[in-house]
Write an enzyme that holds these catalytic residues in place. Structure first.
Site, PDB file in Angstrom:
ATOM      1  N   SER A 295     -67.039  20.519  32.153  1.00 56.74           N
ATOM      2  CA  SER A 295     -67.270  22.083  32.920  1.00 56.74           C
ATOM      3  C   SER A 295     -66.903  21.907  34.123  1.00 56.74           C
ATOM      4  CB  SER A 295     -68.622  22.109  33.381  1.00 56.74           C
ATOM      5  OG  SER A 295     -69.022  21.346  34.254  1.00 56.74           O
ATOM      6  N   LYS A 296     -66.270  23.084  35.037  1.00 57.32           N
ATOM      7  CA  LYS A 296     -66.032  23.056  36.036  1.00 57.32           C
ATOM      8  C   LYS A 296     -65.819  21.770  37.175  1.00 57.32           C
ATOM      9  CE  LYS A 296     -64.144  27.943  35.724  1.00 57.32           C
ATOM     10  NZ  LYS A 296     -64.681  26.958  33.813  1.00 57.32           N
ATOM     11  N   ARG A 297     -67.253  21.328  36.833  1.00 60.31           N
ATOM     12  CA  ARG A 297     -67.402  20.017  37.896  1.00 60.31           C
ATOM     13  C   ARG A 297     -65.831  19.127  37.294  1.00 60.31           C
ATOM     14  NH1 ARG A 297     -72.193  18.188  37.014  1.00 60.31           N
ATOM     15  NH2 ARG A 297     -72.386  19.367  34.868  1.00 60.31           N
ATOM     16  N   HIS A 298     -65.537  19.231  36.334  1.00 58.78           N
ATOM     17  CA  HIS A 298     -65.227  17.874  36.370  1.00 58.78           C
ATOM     18  C   HIS A 298     -63.393  17.703  36.448  1.00 58.78           C
ATOM     19  CE1 HIS A 298     -68.183  17.925  33.669  1.00 58.78           C
ATOM     20  NE2 HIS A 298     -68.750  16.091  34.150  1.00 58.78           N
TER      21      HIS A 298
END
Length: 480
Positions: free
Chosen positions: A253-256
């Site tokens: 996800s965007k966190r990565h």
RNA sequence: GUCCCCAUCGUCUAGUCCGGAUCAGGACACCGCCCUUUCACGGCGGCGACACGGGUUCAAAUCCCGUUGGGGACGCCA
């Protein structure tokens, strides 16, 4: 034998993610390998979050990757329209039919009511399914609620015996036990269909033969199977491909970092490298070769060689593919893509032909174009700042540097070959060799202990720039 | 919580379906050596895995069961 038809069905609620790109790639490869058609369908039934801008971004990213579609919103086809927002009449007709046949019913529950019911069931450690309240409504009760002007959605009636089996192309038989799902919404109160209903309706209407999608949809499939059944439609074959995970093993996800295709494009990864890397996430051909062209991927791709277990997105390996592509396909091919990543002072200092040479040298080992700014440092025209190791290397070799100033100053033919000769001659004359010879020079000229072949760097930098850098280093070394 | 899926080096994977050919093969990363009077590239080598426990079998990474771990789903998101 029926023509293979597969689809990639993104929802334009975000950018094209590497996971989505891999799904698109597998569909595309399968279609091409089987001589079938690849269809692009836009699932824009979430009006709140969908946008035309995101949709065209997804199309651009797919085109950039080279995954062209045979039918789609921008190019039409015999099964259009290819945007779900333009197919609403079809879903409504289907839903009305199901209601008329007693396989679905209007539901008047509000979000608050639903929420509290769910909470209750959760407290009782029961699966948070809909309890079927509105299914039991009498005709009068329905009429009353309508008269009240209550919002009305349509729920599908899950049959009492709801065990369903799926023969997944990757996972074999998957059994969904009876009672796994409760009555689910097929038409929202805003008149638009939900994912499961729209997807099943369209896959049937568009004569999709194989649904290749992410594993997150595996448990949805039971609902879709029941929809096909109720509508009297023949379901396609399903292949649920494994998810791509981040370094922390959770769904990417965007966190990565930057998992969007567009980001990798902007950072200067060749599309070929992304394709090749993505193809090998969850799939592998027989044999040991890993660098495969799109054509070779098409030829070798088979669903039965897709692994069922999830894989972690590893940017380091993507970097390797990227550097291999730049190297093997030739730096000049990518020059126009790379140039925007060159710092302005470098672009101002050299003619295009020189820039091409610099890029060729950097391309020896360049994970992505965004690294150019860093790797190009030795070629920057100004006087480099000396710090740490570089400063020490210079300070300990003042005699060598002074001598090099004289020798290089006398150099008439400023080429890598003659420069190399002069450095060697200098070493012999002063009795220094190896690192003791090159490091101080390298440090003085480039400000770093690492970088491309020193003679080449000096040749490209030019006589004036090199002599100026050495003089400056020498002067700096006097004042510690 | 319930249901579903998954389980080989740090990572991507081959081998698993059809048990013996494998003291488990390749790639990335890492380390070392060679090449190079520098830096890389390249070449060679090294490190490094069948999650655990039961079965079945002459034989299990491969088949079965369980445990553990990870992931996903359970939305009027897709």
């Amino acid at each position: 034998m029926k023509e293979v038809r597969v689809r990639f069905a993104p929802s334009p609620t975000g950018h094209l993610h590497v996971g989505g790109a891999r799904t698109a790639l597998f569909n595309w490869l399968f279609a091409r390998h089987e001589g079938g058609r690849f269809i692009l369908r836009i699932e824009d039934t979430d009006v709140e979050r969908s946008s035309g801008e995101l949709e065209s971004g997804i199309l651009d990213d797919l085109m950039w990757l080279g995954l062209a579609w045979d039918e789609g919103p921008d190019r039409g086809g015999a099964f259009g329209p290819y945007r779900q927002s333009e197919r609403v009449a079809l879903y409504r007709a289907g839903a009305e039919r199901l209601v008329a046949e007693g396989r679905a019913y209007p539901c008047f529950c509000t979000d608050e009511e639903l929420e509290s019911k769910k909470e209750e069931r959760r407290r009782a450690n029961l699966p948070p399914q809909y309890d079927g309240t509105c299914r039991r409504l009498s005709g009068d009760e329905r009429a009353r609620r309508r008269a009240e002007g209550r919002a009305e959605s349509v729920r599908f009636i899950v049959p009492p015996d709801s065990e369903r089996r799926l023969d997944d192309l990757l996972r074999g038989e998957v059994v969904f036990p009876s009672g796994m799902v409760g009555d689910f919404v097929i038409m929202r109160s805003n008149g638009l269909p939900t994912y499961n209903f729209a997807a099943a309706t369209d896959d049937a209407a568009m004569e999709i033969t194989h649904v290749i999608r992410g594993e997150e949809h595996l448990s949805n499939t039971v609902r879709q199977i029941m929809i096909y059944e109720a509508l009297g439609l023949e379901p396609p074959r399903f292949a649920h491909i494994p998810l791509i995970l981040g370094l922390d093993r959770s769904k990417l996800s965007k966190r990565h970092g930057a998992p969007n295709v567009g980001d990798f494009h902007a950072r200067g990864y060749p599309a070929e490298a992304i394709i090749n890397y993505l193809a090998f996430l969850g799939w592998s051909p027989p044999g040991d070769r890993e660098m495969l062209s799109l054509g070779e991927l098409v030829e070798k791709f088979r669903l039965d060689r897709v692994s069922p277990s999830p894989s972690i997105f590893d940017e380091v390996k993507l970097n390797w593919f990227s550097s291999q592509y730049v190297k093997s396909l030739g730096a000049r091919r990518y020059l126009d893509d790379a140039l925007p990543h060159f710092p302005q002072d470098v672009k101002d200092a050299y003619p295009r032909e020189r820039l091409a040479e610099i890029f060729e040298i950097l391309a020896e080992n360049l994970p992505s174009f965004s690294r150019i700014e860093e790797e190009i440092a030795p070629f920057r025209p100004g006087i480099p700042a000396l710090a740490g190791d570089a400063r020490e290397a210079v300070a300990g070799a003042r005699e060598l540097l002074s001598a090099s100033l004289v020798s290089l100053g006398e150099c008439e033919e400023w080429s890598a070959a003659s420069l190399g000769g002069r450095i060697k001659e200098l070493g012999t004359r002063l009795g220094v060799k190896g690192k003791a010879l090159y490091m101080p020079l390298r440090a003085a000229v480039t400000g770093s202990l690492h970088g491309p072949d020193l003679s080449r760097v000096m040749e490209i930098r030019g006589k004036e720039s090199v002599l100026r850098a050495i003089r400056s280093a020498l002067a700096g070394a006097e004042t510690p």
